[in-house]
Design a protein around this motif. Structure first.
Motif, PDB file in Angstrom:
ATOM      1  N   HIS A   1       2.522  21.937   8.817  1.00 36.34           N
ATOM      2  CA  HIS A   1       2.638  23.313   9.304  1.00 36.34           C
ATOM      3  C   HIS A   1       3.785  24.085   8.642  1.00 36.34           C
ATOM      4  CE1 HIS A   1       5.358  21.002  11.842  1.00 36.34           C
ATOM      5  NE2 HIS A   1       5.971  22.132  12.174  1.00 36.34           N
ATOM      6  N   ASP A   2       4.764  23.363   8.060  1.00 36.67           N
ATOM      7  CA  ASP A   2       5.871  24.051   7.377  1.00 36.67           C
ATOM      8  C   ASP A   2       5.532  24.410   5.931  1.00 36.67           C
ATOM      9  OD1 ASP A   2       5.956  21.571   6.145  1.00 36.67           O
ATOM     10  OD2 ASP A   2       8.017  21.095   6.761  1.00 36.67           O
ATOM     11  N   GLY A   3       4.290  24.136   5.515  1.00 36.12           N
ATOM     12  CA  GLY A   3       3.855  24.484   4.160  1.00 36.12           C
ATOM     13  C   GLY A   3       3.952  23.343   3.169  1.00 36.12           C
ATOM     14  N   LYS A   4       4.554  22.230   3.593  1.00 30.21           N
ATOM     15  CA  LYS A   4       4.680  21.056   2.714  1.00 30.21           C
ATOM     16  C   LYS A   4       3.312  20.383   2.601  1.00 30.21           C
ATOM     17  CE  LYS A   4       6.758  17.518   4.512  1.00 30.21           C
ATOM     18  NZ  LYS A   4       7.810  16.708   5.122  1.00 30.21           N
ATOM     19  N   VAL A   5       3.019  19.886   1.388  1.00 31.75           N
ATOM     20  CA  VAL A   5       1.759  19.172   1.157  1.00 31.75           C
ATOM     21  C   VAL A   5       2.084  17.776   0.657  1.00 31.75           C
ATOM     22  CG1 VAL A   5      -0.390  19.116  -0.188  1.00 31.75           C
ATOM     23  CG2 VAL A   5       0.518  21.309   0.609  1.00 31.75           C
ATOM     24  N   GLU A   6       1.460  16.763   1.270  1.00 33.57           N
ATOM     25  CA  GLU A   6       1.659  15.374   0.846  1.00 33.57           C
ATOM     26  C   GLU A   6       0.338  14.832   0.317  1.00 33.57           C
ATOM     27  OE1 GLU A   6       3.168  11.051   2.548  1.00 33.57           O
ATOM     28  OE2 GLU A   6       3.268  12.811   3.842  1.00 33.57           O
ATOM     29  N   GLU A   7       0.400  14.250  -0.880  1.00 35.13           N
ATOM     30  CA  GLU A   7      -0.786  13.622  -1.467  1.00 35.13           C
ATOM     31  C   GLU A   7      -0.503  12.143  -1.658  1.00 35.13           C
ATOM     32  OE1 GLU A   7      -2.700  17.031  -4.297  1.00 35.13           O
ATOM     33  OE2 GLU A   7      -0.791  16.162  -4.960  1.00 35.13           O
ATOM     34  N   VAL A   8      -1.467  11.314  -1.239  1.00 34.98           N
ATOM     35  CA  VAL A   8      -1.380   9.878  -1.466  1.00 34.98           C
ATOM     36  C   VAL A   8      -2.397   9.563  -2.562  1.00 34.98           C
ATOM     37  CG1 VAL A   8      -1.566   7.585  -0.442  1.00 34.98           C
ATOM     38  CG2 VAL A   8      -0.762   9.507   0.955  1.00 34.98           C
ATOM     39  N   LEU A   9      -1.892   9.007  -3.681  1.00 31.48           N
ATOM     40  CA  LEU A   9      -2.762   8.745  -4.829  1.00 31.48           C
ATOM     41  C   LEU A   9      -3.333   7.330  -4.767  1.00 31.48           C
ATOM     42  CD1 LEU A   9      -0.603  10.443  -7.625  1.00 31.48           C
ATOM     43  CD2 LEU A   9      -2.284  11.464  -6.104  1.00 31.48           C
ATOM     44  N   SER A  10      -4.405   7.118  -5.517  1.00 34.88           N
ATOM     45  CA  SER A  10      -5.093   5.823  -5.492  1.00 34.88           C
ATOM     46  C   SER A  10      -4.196   4.677  -5.979  1.00 34.88           C
ATOM     47  CB  SER A  10      -6.384   5.886  -6.321  1.00 34.88           C
ATOM     48  OG  SER A  10      -6.099   6.349  -7.624  1.00 34.88           O
ATOM     49  N   ASP A  11      -3.195   4.977  -6.815  1.00 36.78           N
ATOM     50  CA  ASP A  11      -2.294   3.906  -7.287  1.00 36.78           C
ATOM     51  C   ASP A  11      -1.131   3.667  -6.315  1.00 36.78           C
ATOM     52  OD1 ASP A  11      -0.640   6.079  -7.709  1.00 36.78           O
ATOM     53  OD2 ASP A  11      -0.549   5.847  -9.895  1.00 36.78           O
ATOM     54  N   GLY A  12      -1.124   4.373  -5.167  1.00 39.86           N
ATOM     55  CA  GLY A  12      -0.093   4.144  -4.156  1.00 39.86           C
ATOM     56  C   GLY A  12       1.065   5.124  -4.189  1.00 39.86           C
TER      57      GLY A  12
END
Length: 201
Positions: free
Chosen positions: A20-31
């Motif tokens: 909600h604060d605008g931060k985006v987290e991506e978890v990639l296939s390599d960890g």
């Protein structure tokens, strides 16, 4: 190529979380995990969580390495600062000058021409020139210059002395009086105006 890179990146993304604060987290296939903040800063954490890379919007990059070194690249200054766990700090400048700051307070500066200067925590300054000349300046201001040909020069508040390899010593005192002692035993003394007042053979 950029489009292919982007598609490859999207294929690697396993999970995407938008906060909600605008931060985006991506978890990639390599960890790996990539956090993107609203201000453009990106934080990438390795799969084993031992390495972190933070890329700032101004171009600066901070890396925290598995061995606990912290490497910070200042984009505007094109300078890299590396901090080691033992307290050593190393700065690398775009002109190839390197500065090392040791935990005991000593600084070592290697200039692009390979001159090396040490600033010791006790106040002693030593400079080693590529031609073999060494200059030492004591905390009290006394200066000793050792030339590659064996000559030595000593500068103090009271006098300036030049010592030659053949044993000759020439001293100029602060009042202007000059004294030369030759290796043969001859002694010459001149007053402050340069008049010979003693010539003992």
């Amino acid at each position: 190529t950029l489009h292919q890179e982007r598609r490859k990146h999207e294929e690697e993304v396993q999970e995407k979380i938008e906060y909600h604060d605008g931060k985006v987290e991506e978890v990639l296939s390599d960890g790996r995990r990539i956090l993107t903040f609203p201000n453009g800063t990106k934080k990438e954490i390795s799969a084993d969580k031992r390495m972190t890379t933070i890329s700032f919007s101004n171009g600066d990059v901070k890396k925290i390495m598995p061995d606990q070194r912290v490497i910070y690249y200042y984009a505007n200054a094109q300078t890299t600062h590396t901090a080691y766990p033992d307290g050593l700090e190393v700065l690398q400048f775009p002109n190839n000058q390197i500065e090392k700051h040791y935990p005991d307070g000593t600084q070592e500066i290697v200039f692009p021409d390979h001159t090396v200067k040490y600033l010791h925590s006790d106040g002693l300054k030593e400079t080693f020139f590529p031609d073999g000349t060494v200059v030492k300046i004591e905390k009290n201001g006394d200066k000793i210059v050792v030339f590659s040909d064996g000559q030595r020069e000593i500068h103090t508040a009271q006098f300036r002395r030049r010592e030659y390899p053949d044993g000759t010593v020439r001293t100029v005192f602060c009042n202007g009086r000059q004294e030369t002692k030759y290796s043969t035993g001859r002694v010459q003394i001149k007053d402050e105006e340069g008049n010979l007042i003693l010539d003992k053979k």
